[in-house]
Write a protein that holds these residues in place. Structure first.
Motif, PDB file in Angstrom:
ATOM      1  N   THR A 284       0.810  -1.222   0.000  1.00 25.48           N
ATOM      2  CA  THR A 284       0.000   0.000   0.000  1.00 25.48           C
ATOM      3  C   THR A 284       0.842   1.271   0.000  1.00 25.48           C
ATOM      4  OG1 THR A 284      -0.081   0.003   2.419  1.00 25.48           O
ATOM      5  CG2 THR A 284      -1.841  -1.184   1.259  1.00 25.48           C
ATOM      6  N   GLY A 285       2.163   1.110   0.125  1.00 24.50           N
ATOM      7  CA  GLY A 285       3.025   2.281   0.214  1.00 24.50           C
ATOM      8  C   GLY A 285       3.065   2.887   1.604  1.00 24.50           C
ATOM      9  N   ILE A 286       2.539   2.156   2.596  1.00 25.22           N
ATOM     10  CA  ILE A 286       2.519   2.633   3.979  1.00 25.22           C
ATOM     11  C   ILE A 286       3.641   1.955   4.755  1.00 25.22           C
ATOM     12  CG2 ILE A 286       1.144   2.895   6.069  1.00 25.22           C
ATOM     13  CD1 ILE A 286       0.070   4.366   3.565  1.00 25.22           C
ATOM     14  N   ARG A 390       4.256   7.354   5.915  1.00 30.09           N
ATOM     15  CA  ARG A 390       4.800   6.638   7.073  1.00 30.09           C
ATOM     16  C   ARG A 390       4.267   7.182   8.389  1.00 30.09           C
ATOM     17  NH1 ARG A 390       8.747   8.805   4.271  1.00 30.09           N
ATOM     18  NH2 ARG A 390       9.644   6.788   3.754  1.00 30.09           N
ATOM     19  N   ILE A 391       4.330   6.316   9.377  1.00 33.79           N
ATOM     20  CA  ILE A 391       4.013   6.647  10.754  1.00 33.79           C
ATOM     21  C   ILE A 391       5.287   6.443  11.558  1.00 33.79           C
ATOM     22  CG2 ILE A 391       2.762   5.833  12.800  1.00 33.79           C
ATOM     23  CD1 ILE A 391       0.502   5.123  10.717  1.00 33.79           C
ATOM     24  N   ILE A 562      -1.990  -0.517  14.417  1.00 31.79           N
ATOM     25  CA  ILE A 562      -3.377  -0.135  14.157  1.00 31.79           C
ATOM     26  C   ILE A 562      -3.427   1.115  13.269  1.00 31.79           C
ATOM     27  CG2 ILE A 562      -5.517   0.645  15.254  1.00 31.79           C
ATOM     28  CD1 ILE A 562      -4.682  -1.009  17.715  1.00 31.79           C
ATOM     29  N   ALA A 563      -2.569   2.085  13.554  1.00 31.64           N
ATOM     30  CA  ALA A 563      -2.535   3.314  12.761  1.00 31.64           C
ATOM     31  C   ALA A 563      -2.144   3.029  11.316  1.00 31.64           C
ATOM     32  CB  ALA A 563      -1.566   4.312  13.385  1.00 31.64           C
ATOM     33  N   ALA A 564      -1.160   2.131  11.117  1.00 30.06           N
ATOM     34  CA  ALA A 564      -0.714   1.796   9.763  1.00 30.06           C
ATOM     35  C   ALA A 564      -1.810   1.076   8.989  1.00 30.06           C
ATOM     36  CB  ALA A 564       0.543   0.941   9.820  1.00 30.06           C
TER      37      ALA A 564
END
Length: 829
Positions: A284-286, A390-391, A562-564
């Motif tokens: 997903t690019g995350i 990103r996170i 969870i955030a990702a």
């Protein structure tokens, strides 16, 4: 039950000119001076004596460098009274308020005494400005008959020479500079237009005085503040102050620690192979970027999902995980519940990758400026892979670098600045841990209540994560006879620090609570145990593949997962919206409510829940999906809080009014059925972390936003007038009450994240489909010299309406109204 995507609302916002209502706040507590002439004479004498003492100090001579010359004075308020600090500064005259400190002492009867002290720099030739204010107090009066300058002069108990470390020290007295050189943070007052000159001259002056410092590239820049690390003792710092550099504060730098896990679960390599065979990767690019001790990217369960090699802020450290903590974090951030995946035979889907930036070396790095290190660590992956979303996940904290009472530090301020800048970033940071010794000393949960959230988790823009206990079972083990789980299922983890002791103006921290494991207890001793921890990955793959992790580190990695996953589902979400949805989805467990939530009233149990457990445990499905009976609506907006028109003073500017596609007919049909309206507002502030106190114009946050809803039986006009003074008639009177808000404005309206629930009958909430977002005061408006008055800010607003009966369909009428609005667009006037 069918699940739908969240609803993103556009074109429902009206913008109005906005004027704040007078707050009618408490009057300052100022002593009454019975004899004005005597008080004025005493202060004048003290002022001149302090000036003479300051001028009598002869520092080491250095090469001439042009600095402002002048005097540092310390103004003290009366015991347990206010000091009117706003009147101590005069930018037009070059008079600078450098810091404000509350000095707390314990009396013999057990009560506390507080004296407010302020350090002020007065340029040479401007002393007469203060002398005149003091003299006018004795001889002149205002039109109302009060002594001129009464609030300022009456609030001053004494004036003394500020050429002493205590006048600049912000932190624990025991950590203050002594005769032994140590690393400290210098906070220097700077002007924006002369920042580079001031910085370069300061480094030259440090070299001339023989004061060691980090490289000239390692500094943090805030509005009106330059922060650099220096290696100095008490006398060399006083020499530096006397040179005329406007030192504002001296602080202890961060010396971070992580939780290092020695216990392990030795498993067969086949488990990892089986999991890999069942895992599908959805690119997903995350990415989750872990700032820690490095990650072992060669681990078979990490390698496929860590496409870039590890990075480091210091090439001498290398990128390898020297302690195991970074790889421990990676296992949870990537898989969340690794144990469940290993023992099952079902397919697994991963929607994000990992990145690693090493910010901790093999040896302590006390001389490092961790705000600067974190800034540099943030840039590395963005340069390497600029297209990724990103996170940032960081479970590196320090509980001794600052007062740990909610006040900003250079590190937390840097995170706020990194989050707010043009790029906008979401940081998820661990709250920090309670140690076994602290549990031994204070017991559980008292140790959690007294152990303050660590630096830098007080950052306003970061999501700070505490821990709760999900596991309570210890398998039979002869070495653990007599031990059982300390916390009950769903209670606050014994490891979790809180903001229970903070003053009410500081943000709610931690905001979220995730699984951080439990502690084993035999009635006397406290210890970690594998059965009460989360399964994760081990860095030393030559010996074993699996390990355990617990405490707020484990919880922070889980929250990052969870955030990702949420960002993977909605890749275009603003970071502010990811933060809002996680908070919006969170709920307290029954264990937390029973532990801290009684009595269930705003001023006691509910406040205690917020200050210990934040908003509760986030739920990915609740954040990601909408149901028929629970609908999430999202607004991503931009507002200009203030404006400055040439020739006028700055003022508040805009209010946004959102008219929601409200399911009125369904709600009216439900009549007296209970329905919940939940609202969450999230935005990032620009920090101004100088220790100038919290009152008046010297504020940390650049701006503040608030929300409110149209109450039942309130017309739209009445609603607008209630919150917007610019729209009021002369005879306006408010009749609205906020009783139905579960938390209430006094609890929720702190920091830059606000969430609350309004519970009412369906027929009442049928009238509440209008929500306002409006500004309150901040330094963008107040510090006119920084020229930020016309800045705009983004915000994210999440609104959900929920009926208890799962058969009720709120989703369809909302979508129908949206479709009608799109089909018949509003024509421009």
């Amino acid at each position: 039950m069918p699940r739908y995507d969240n609803i993103f609302l556009t074109d429902i916002t009206d913008t109005f000119n906005f004027t704040t209502s007078p707050s009618g706040g408490a009057q300052p507590n100022i002593p009454t001076r019975r004899n004005r002439q005597v008080h004025s004479s005493n202060l004048t004498t003290q002022f001149r004596a302090a000036q003479d003492q300051f001028n009598a100090y002869t520092p080491r001579q250095v090469a001439a460098i042009a600095y402002n010359t002048g005097t540092y004075l310390e103004f003290s308020g009366a015991n347990n009274c206010d000091l009117i600090t706003k009147s101590l500064e005069d930018n037009r005259q070059g008079i600078k308020l450098l810091n404000v400190r509350d000095i707390v002492s314990q009396n013999e009867d057990g009560t506390s005494s507080i004296v407010t002290k302020a350090t002020v720099f007065i340029p040479s030739g401007k002393e007469a400005v203060f002398i005149k204010k003091i003299a006018d107090f004795a001889t002149l009066q205002t039109k109302t008959g009060k002594p001129k300058n009464n609030d300022l002069v009456s609030s001053i108990e004494s004036i003394s020479n500020a050429l002493k470390i205590s006048a600049f020290w912000v932190g624990r007295p025991s950590d203050a500079p002594s005769d032994v050189a140590q690393w400290f943070e210098l906070w220097v007052d700077v002007k924006e237009d002369t920042f580079e000159t001031t910085k370069n001259n300061l480094f030259s002056l440090l070299d001339n005085l023989g004061i060691a410092h980090r490289s000239e590239e390692q500094y943090i820049r805030f509005p009106e503040r330059l922060v650099i690390p220096v290696y100095a003792n008490q006398s060399s710092l006083l020499d530096l102050i006397k040179q005329g550099v406007t030192i504002a504060e001296i602080r202890k730098p961060a010396d971070p620690n992580s939780t290092f896990i020695d216990s392990s679960l030795v498993e067969q390599a086949e488990w990892a192979d089986d999991l890999l065979a069942r895992t599908h990767f959805n690119d997903t690019g995350i990415a989750i970027c872990i700032l820690d001790t490095g990650i072992n990217g060669n681990h078979s369960l990490i390698d496929p999902y860590m496409p870039t090699t590890g990075m480091t802020v210091n090439t001498q450290w290398g990128t390898a995980d020297h302690s195991g903590h970074g790889t421990n974090m990676a296992g949870v951030a990537l898989y969340n519940d690794l144990k469940r995946y290993l023992i099952s035979n079902t397919p697994v889907t991963l929607n994000h990758t990992l990145e690693s930036v090493k910010i901790l070396g093999n040896t302590p790095n006390a001389q490092g400026l961790y705000g600067y290190i974190t800034e540099q660590a943030t840039l590395l992956p963005e340069i390497s892979t600029p297209t990724s979303r990103r996170i940032y996940c960081m479970a590196v904290t320090d509980d001794k670098s600052s007062l740990n009472n909610g006040q900003p530090s250079s590190w937390s301020g840097a995170i706020d600045q990194i989050s707010h800048d043009k790029q906008k970033r979401l940081f998820i940071v661990s709250a920090g841990n309670v140690t076994n010794q602290e549990m031994q000393n204070s017991g559980y949960p008292n140790a959690c209540l007294t152990k303050s959230v660590h630096d830098p988790a007080q950052a306003w823009n970061a999501l700070s994560v505490g821990a709760y206990s999900a596991d309570t079972t210890i398998q039979p083990d002869p070495t653990m006879n007599g031990y059982s789980a300390l916390a009950k299922e769903g209670e606050l983890s014994p490891f979790s620090s809180t903001s229970h002791t903070w003053k009410s103006q500081w943000p709610i921290k931690p905001e979220l609570i995730c699984d951080g494991g439990n502690v084993a207890f035999d009635g006397t001793n406290y210890t970690s145990h594998d059965d009460l921890s989360k399964l994760t990955l081990h860095n030393d793959i030559s010996n074993r593949l699996f390990d355990t992790i617990n405490a707020t580190s484990a919880a922070t990695a889980q929250c990052s997962y969870i955030a990702a996953e949420l960002l993977a589902a909605y890749p275009d979400l603003h970071p502010e919206t990811v933060r809002a949805l996680l908070i919006h989805s969170a709920r307290w467990t029954d264990g937390m409510k029973n532990q801290f939530g009684l009595p269930d009233i705003k001023t006691q149990g509910r406040r205690n829940l917020l200050r210990t457990c934040g908003y509760g445990v986030p739920d990915l499905m609740r954040a990601k999906d909408t149901l028929n009976n629970r609908v999430n609506m999202i607004i991503e907006g931009e507002i200009q809080p203030y404006e400055k028109i040439t020739g006028s003073i700055p003022k508040t500017k805009e209010m946004h009014l959102h008219s929601l596609p409200w399911p009125n007919e369904v709600l009216q049909t439900l009549e007296n059925e209970p329905v919940k309206l939940r609202v969450t507002l999230s935005y990032f502030i620009e920090p101004g972390p100088g220790q100038k106190g919290w009152k008046y114009k010297y504020r940390y946050a650049s701006h503040g936003l608030r929300f409110d809803i149209k109450r039942p039986n309130e017309t739209t006009t009445q609603f607008q007038q209630r919150i917007n003074a610019a729209m009021r008639e002369e005879d306006y009177q408010t009749t609205a009450s906020e009783n139905n808000w579960y938390l209430g404005s006094n609890n929720r309206d702190v920091g830059s994240l606000h969430s609350d629930v309004w519970e009412d009958t369906a027929i009442n909430l049928a009238q509440s489909g209008t929500i306002a977002v409006y500004p309150i005061i901040g330094w963008w408006r107040e510090r006119t010299n920084l020229k930020k008055m016309n800045s705009k800010t983004r915000y994210s607003l999440v609104i959900s309406i929920e009926a208890a009966d799962t058969q009720i369909d709120l989703y369809t009428p909302i979508m129908t109204k949206i479709a009608q609005r799109i089909a018949v667009p509003i024509q421009p006037q």
